[in-house]
Enzyme design. Structure first.
Site, PDB file in Angstrom:
ATOM      1  N   GLY A  26     -13.994  -9.614  16.909  1.00 20.74           N
ATOM      2  CA  GLY A  26     -13.554  -9.550  18.296  1.00 20.74           C
ATOM      3  C   GLY A  26     -13.275 -10.943  18.826  1.00 20.74           C
ATOM      4  N   LEU A  27     -11.992 -11.305  18.910  1.00 22.07           N
ATOM      5  CA  LEU A  27     -11.601 -12.653  19.321  1.00 22.07           C
ATOM      6  C   LEU A  27     -10.802 -12.600  20.615  1.00 22.07           C
ATOM      7  CD1 LEU A  27     -10.619 -13.959  15.773  1.00 22.07           C
ATOM      8  CD2 LEU A  27     -12.736 -14.434  17.029  1.00 22.07           C
ATOM      9  N   GLY A  28     -11.361 -11.871  21.596  1.00 17.42           N
ATOM     10  CA  GLY A  28     -10.758 -11.828  22.921  1.00 17.42           C
ATOM     11  C   GLY A  28     -11.155 -13.055  23.722  1.00 17.42           C
ATOM     12  N   GLY A  50     -14.931 -13.925  22.627  1.00 15.43           N
ATOM     13  CA  GLY A  50     -15.077 -14.179  21.208  1.00 15.43           C
ATOM     14  C   GLY A  50     -14.278 -15.380  20.725  1.00 15.43           C
ATOM     15  N   ASN A  80     -21.534  -6.022  25.671  1.00 15.68           N
ATOM     16  CA  ASN A  80     -22.295  -5.493  26.812  1.00 15.68           C
ATOM     17  C   ASN A  80     -22.743  -4.051  26.571  1.00 15.68           C
ATOM     18  OD1 ASN A  80     -22.405  -7.724  28.566  1.00 15.68           O
ATOM     19  ND2 ASN A  80     -20.310  -7.349  29.254  1.00 15.68           N
ATOM     20  N   LYS A 133     -29.895  -8.587  29.950  1.00 13.75           N
ATOM     21  CA  LYS A 133     -28.547  -8.904  30.433  1.00 13.75           C
ATOM     22  C   LYS A 133     -28.105  -7.902  31.497  1.00 13.75           C
ATOM     23  CE  LYS A 133     -24.445 -10.948  30.364  1.00 13.75           C
ATOM     24  NZ  LYS A 133     -23.422  -9.972  30.581  1.00 13.75           N
ATOM     25  N   HIS A 191     -29.728  -8.976  34.655  1.00 15.93           N
ATOM     26  CA  HIS A 191     -29.032 -10.208  35.038  1.00 15.93           C
ATOM     27  C   HIS A 191     -27.737  -9.873  35.774  1.00 15.93           C
ATOM     28  CE1 HIS A 191     -25.739 -13.040  34.118  1.00 15.93           C
ATOM     29  NE2 HIS A 191     -26.632 -14.018  34.202  1.00 15.93           N
ATOM     30  N   ASN A 192     -26.973  -8.934  35.232  1.00 15.63           N
ATOM     31  CA  ASN A 192     -25.694  -8.590  35.854  1.00 15.63           C
ATOM     32  C   ASN A 192     -25.887  -7.830  37.160  1.00 15.63           C
ATOM     33  OD1 ASN A 192     -24.645  -9.759  33.564  1.00 15.63           O
ATOM     34  ND2 ASN A 192     -23.071  -8.208  33.298  1.00 15.63           N
ATOM     35  N   GLU A 238     -26.434 -10.421  39.617  1.00 18.70           N
ATOM     36  CA  GLU A 238     -25.141 -11.062  39.857  1.00 18.70           C
ATOM     37  C   GLU A 238     -24.308 -10.270  40.869  1.00 18.70           C
ATOM     38  OE1 GLU A 238     -21.355 -10.942  37.123  1.00 18.70           O
ATOM     39  OE2 GLU A 238     -22.805 -12.355  36.286  1.00 18.70           O
TER      40      GLU A 238
END
Length: 296
Positions: free
Chosen positions: A8-10, A13, A87, A167, A170-171, A174
């Site tokens: 995953g290289l979005g 990534g 996520n 996480k 955490h979100n 946020e």
């Protein structure tokens, strides 16, 4: 030097790959986009890794991640390690971990915070899983986290699932922080007492109790568009806020700020709210208050 397979290289990534390479690690990435991938397939990526392998997943949560874990289970070997850095909902982690454990493949879930700025600033990391697996991947975690004391940018939260749980909370926090800044901005704009709203918000960046990275990002947005006129007030949610509220309900923990922030996002998507139409109708019925007719 460590070696890592990265799926995953979005937006996230891709930058993680660049940060890891800048730290001297070897990263072999796989993405469906031929312009960014280093491999032609998952199988090809795995074949280029030396054992014991470490593979990091950065694909959308839910079925895409589950499918990727299942496929890796058929490609990897005993002693290898899979890290889900997306996520995913924390309840998925036990399923994924158990599937890989049956094949004696390790599994870590890692909540990652830092967004598109992580390449330069580092990523806050919250990890769940066995201590031995965490230690195995520590060179990767150390390269990704911010500079400074490890405990200020990295945490081993507990067993499998705890990283994504941390996480998620955490979100949720946020959501509430962003909503508070947004409401303050709107009130400053609406009251007309303050003549230079962007200057006031910028002045909060040092010395005040609300200074934060989120405030810095708001200042950056106002520098580019002082009244935010170029944006439509439509806000999606990626799931963590909803899951946080589910946990608040399950544990009888009051979370009014996070719930209000999530519902405000829902409201942002309504061009014409049926609820508000009902409120207008009721006010007209009991008090004769004026109403605006549709299309008027």
């Amino acid at each position: 030097m460590a070696q890592l397979g990265l799926i995953g290289l979005g937006k996230m990534g891709f930058n993680m790959r660049e940060r890891l390479r800048a730290a001297g690690h070897e990263v072999i990435g796989y993405d469906r986009n031929p312009d960014v991938t280093d491999s032609t397939s998952l199988e090809d990526m795995v074949s280029k890794l030396d054992g014991p392998r470490i593979v990091w997943i950065m694909v959308p949560a839910g079925e895409p991640t589950r499918q990727t874990v299942a496929e890796l289970g058929n490609l990897l070997s005993e002693g290898d390690l899979v890290i889900d850095g997306g996520n995913s909902k924390y309840t998925d982690d036990k399923i994924n971990g158990d599937l890989l454990a049956a094949k004696k493949i390790g599994y870590l879930d890692c909540g990652v915070s830092g967004g598109v700025w992580g390449k330069d600033n580092g990523y806050g990391l919250m990890v769940g899983g066995a201590a031995s697996d965490v230690e195995k991947a520590m060179p990767i975690f150390d390269a990704l986290r911010p500079e400074g004391p490890r405990e200020e940018g990295f945490s081993h939260a507990g067993a499998v699932g705890s990283g994504h749980y941390a996480k998620m909370i955490h979100n949720g926090i946020e959501y509430g922080m962003m909503q508070a800044f947004a409401e303050g901005f709107e009130l400053l704009e609406a009251a007309k007492v303050v003549e230079n709203v962007p200057a006031v918000i910028k002045g909060w960046q040092r010395g005040t109790v609300v200074r934060s990275w989120l405030l810095d990002l708001l200042v950056r947005a106002l520098d580019e568009d002082p009244e935010l006129d170029d944006l439509e007030g439509y806000v999606e949610d990626s799931g963590e806020g909803r899951w946080t509220l589910e946990e608040a309900i399950n544990n009888a923990v009051p979370a009014p700020v996070i719930s209000a922030a999530l519902f405000a996002r829902f409201a942002s998507r309504q061009e014409d709210s049926a609820a508000m139409r009902a409120v207008a109708a009721l006010r007209n019925q009991f008090g004769g208050h004026s109403v605006k007719k549709a299309g008027g």
